[in-house]
Design a protein around this motif. Structure first.
Motif, mmCIF file in Angstrom:
data_model
loop_
_atom_site.group_PDB
_atom_site.id
_atom_site.type_symbol
_atom_site.label_atom_id
_atom_site.label_comp_id
_atom_site.label_asym_id
_atom_site.label_seq_id
_atom_site.Cartn_x
_atom_site.Cartn_y
_atom_site.Cartn_z
ATOM 1 N N ARG A 1 56.144 18.497 -49.354
ATOM 2 C CA ARG A 1 56.656 17.191 -49.766
ATOM 3 C C ARG A 1 56.804 16.275 -48.545
ATOM 4 O O ARG A 1 56.444 15.096 -48.595
ATOM 5 N N TYR A 2 57.290 16.825 -47.456
ATOM 6 C CA TYR A 2 57.441 16.061 -46.221
ATOM 7 C C TYR A 2 56.092 15.519 -45.754
ATOM 8 O O TYR A 2 55.961 14.332 -45.421
ATOM 9 N N GLN A 3 55.062 16.376 -45.760
ATOM 10 C CA GLN A 3 53.728 15.958 -45.331
ATOM 11 C C GLN A 3 53.141 14.899 -46.270
ATOM 12 O O GLN A 3 52.484 13.956 -45.820
ATOM 13 N N GLU A 4 53.399 15.034 -47.561
ATOM 14 C CA GLU A 4 52.925 14.044 -48.532
ATOM 15 C C GLU A 4 53.552 12.670 -48.261
ATOM 16 O O GLU A 4 52.885 11.636 -48.357
ATOM 17 N N VAL B 1 52.173 7.637 -41.307
ATOM 18 C CA VAL B 1 52.940 7.793 -40.078
ATOM 19 C C VAL B 1 52.597 9.121 -39.409
ATOM 20 O O VAL B 1 52.349 10.131 -40.074
ATOM 21 N N ASN B 2 52.558 9.106 -38.080
ATOM 22 C CA ASN B 2 52.280 10.286 -37.270
ATOM 23 C C ASN B 2 53.604 10.812 -36.720
ATOM 24 O O ASN B 2 54.313 10.104 -36.009
ATOM 25 N N ASP B 3 53.937 12.066 -37.041
ATOM 26 C CA ASP B 3 55.226 12.614 -36.616
ATOM 27 C C ASP B 3 55.142 13.397 -35.315
ATOM 28 O O ASP B 3 56.050 14.148 -34.972
ATOM 29 N N CYS C 1 59.556 7.728 -40.669
ATOM 30 C CA CYS C 1 59.750 9.163 -40.414
ATOM 31 C C CYS C 1 61.106 9.636 -40.931
ATOM 32 O O CYS C 1 61.212 10.676 -41.598
ATOM 33 N N GLU C 2 62.136 8.873 -40.613
ATOM 34 C CA GLU C 2 63.487 9.274 -41.016
ATOM 35 C C GLU C 2 63.666 9.172 -42.533
ATOM 36 O O GLU C 2 64.411 9.957 -43.132
ATOM 37 N N ALA D 1 62.811 14.863 -48.074
ATOM 38 C CA ALA D 1 61.976 16.066 -48.156
ATOM 39 C C ALA D 1 62.641 17.236 -48.879
ATOM 40 O O ALA D 1 61.945 18.144 -49.347
ATOM 41 N N HIS D 2 63.958 17.252 -48.985
ATOM 42 C CA HIS D 2 64.612 18.353 -49.700
ATOM 43 C C HIS D 2 64.982 17.971 -51.136
ATOM 44 O O HIS D 2 65.763 18.672 -51.797
#
Length: 314
Positions: free
Chosen positions: A118-121, A128-130, A145-146, A152-153
């Protein structure tokens, strides 16, 4: 003002907070479960303070806060915080040296429902590049990013303090779409603050107006924007005293002769009244969010002065 009957995600009861140059409350406020509620008001109204109280980062001097049926600050808050996502208005400076993926990995240790896919999606959707240190990112890039980390959870309750701060129009549109999809299950709740009128219009189901540590009003959004209007009216023998009797009247200005500019919070009833009284509506215009806020602040100021004057008279 709406009479909420829904199940409540957050309940503030008789909240009071006193600081050297600021007093909050008493505030009693319900945030309904399954909806998006936006708190709007000038800087220093106490919006961020309420967020910190939800997270037990700041304790009220009086009153109680209940989140997802859990009284905050009365025991172990860890299980309930697992169900909350938080995006503060200001980034935390001690995160500056962390790369975004490192902060995400750290967060994944604390949230049992953390979903790396989910975070990557979310990163992909926000473009955005993390792999950069958070402190080296532009404000908009860091915000994205934030935002992804906060979501993500899959929290049941999402707290967003000025979520679009620093975002360009394309990223803002993506954020709106992501938040609408987030709400699809029907049992999630968002409490947000925003100065962006269009953001509130696009997202909020309910709007809470705050100023100087107090709640000025709570409204269902569609009802709010369909009720608050400015009428330009004229009529034979129309006086300011008569105009003041318009339903919901909260501001009168003479525009010459027997014509007036009247602001009302009850547009439908005002139209019916004009028809009954033989008053001609020359034109009408819906108020924007900031205009409603200004009117409420003006009314509040008048109310306080009247109250103070009565107190002195006693």
């Amino acid at each position: 003002m709406s009479d909420w009957q829904e199940e409540q995600a957050i309940q503030f009861r008789d909240i009071v907070q006193r600081k050297p140059n600021f007093k909050m409350g008493p505030i009693t406020l319900d945030i309904p479960k399954g909806f998006i509620t936006a708190i709007v008001g000038p800087n220093g109204s106490g919006k961020s303070t309420l967020f910190r109280m939800i997270l037990d980062l700041e304790k009220p001097q009086d009153g109680t806060v209940t989140v997802l049926d859990h009284p905050i600050g009365t025991g172990d808050d860890a299980p309930i915080k697992q169900r909350i996502g938080y995006l503060p208005e200001e980034s935390l400076p001690h995160d500056d040296k962390l790369k975004a993926f490192e902060k995400a990995r750290f967060n994944s240790c604390w949230y049992k429902n953390w979903d790396v896919n989910r975070y990557q999606e979310l990163l992909l959707a926000l473009q955005v590049n993390d792999n950069l240190p958070l402190g080296k990112m532009s404000k908009g890039m860091r915000r994205k990013c934030e935002f992804a980390i906060a979501l993500a959870h899959a929290p049941d309750l999402l707290l967003l303090d000025e979520p679009s701060s620093g975002l360009d129009p394309l990223a803002w549109k993506s954020m709106i779409e992501i938040l609408h999809r987030y709400m699809d299950p029907g049992d999630r709740t968002i409490l947000m603050t925003s100065h962006i009128v269009e953001e509130v219009k696009r997202l909020a189901d309910y709007i809470v107006f705050m100023a100087q540590g107090r709640v000025l009003g709570v409204y269902e959004k569609d009802e709010l924007f369909s009720s608050w209007f400015t009428f330009f009216v004229s009529g034979e023998g129309l006086t300011s005293q008569m105009a003041s009797r318009m339903p919901g009247q909260c501001g009168i200005e003479s525009v010459g002769g027997q014509s007036f500019r009247i602001t009302t919070s009850e547009a439908y009833q005002a139209e019916q009244w004009c028809e009954t009284e033989g008053i001609t509506i020359l034109s009408k215009q819906a108020l924007e969010l900031d205009e409603i806020m200004s009117t409420l602040l003006l009314q509040d100021g008048i109310s306080k002065r009247v109250h103070e004057a009565r107190g002195k008279a006693r």
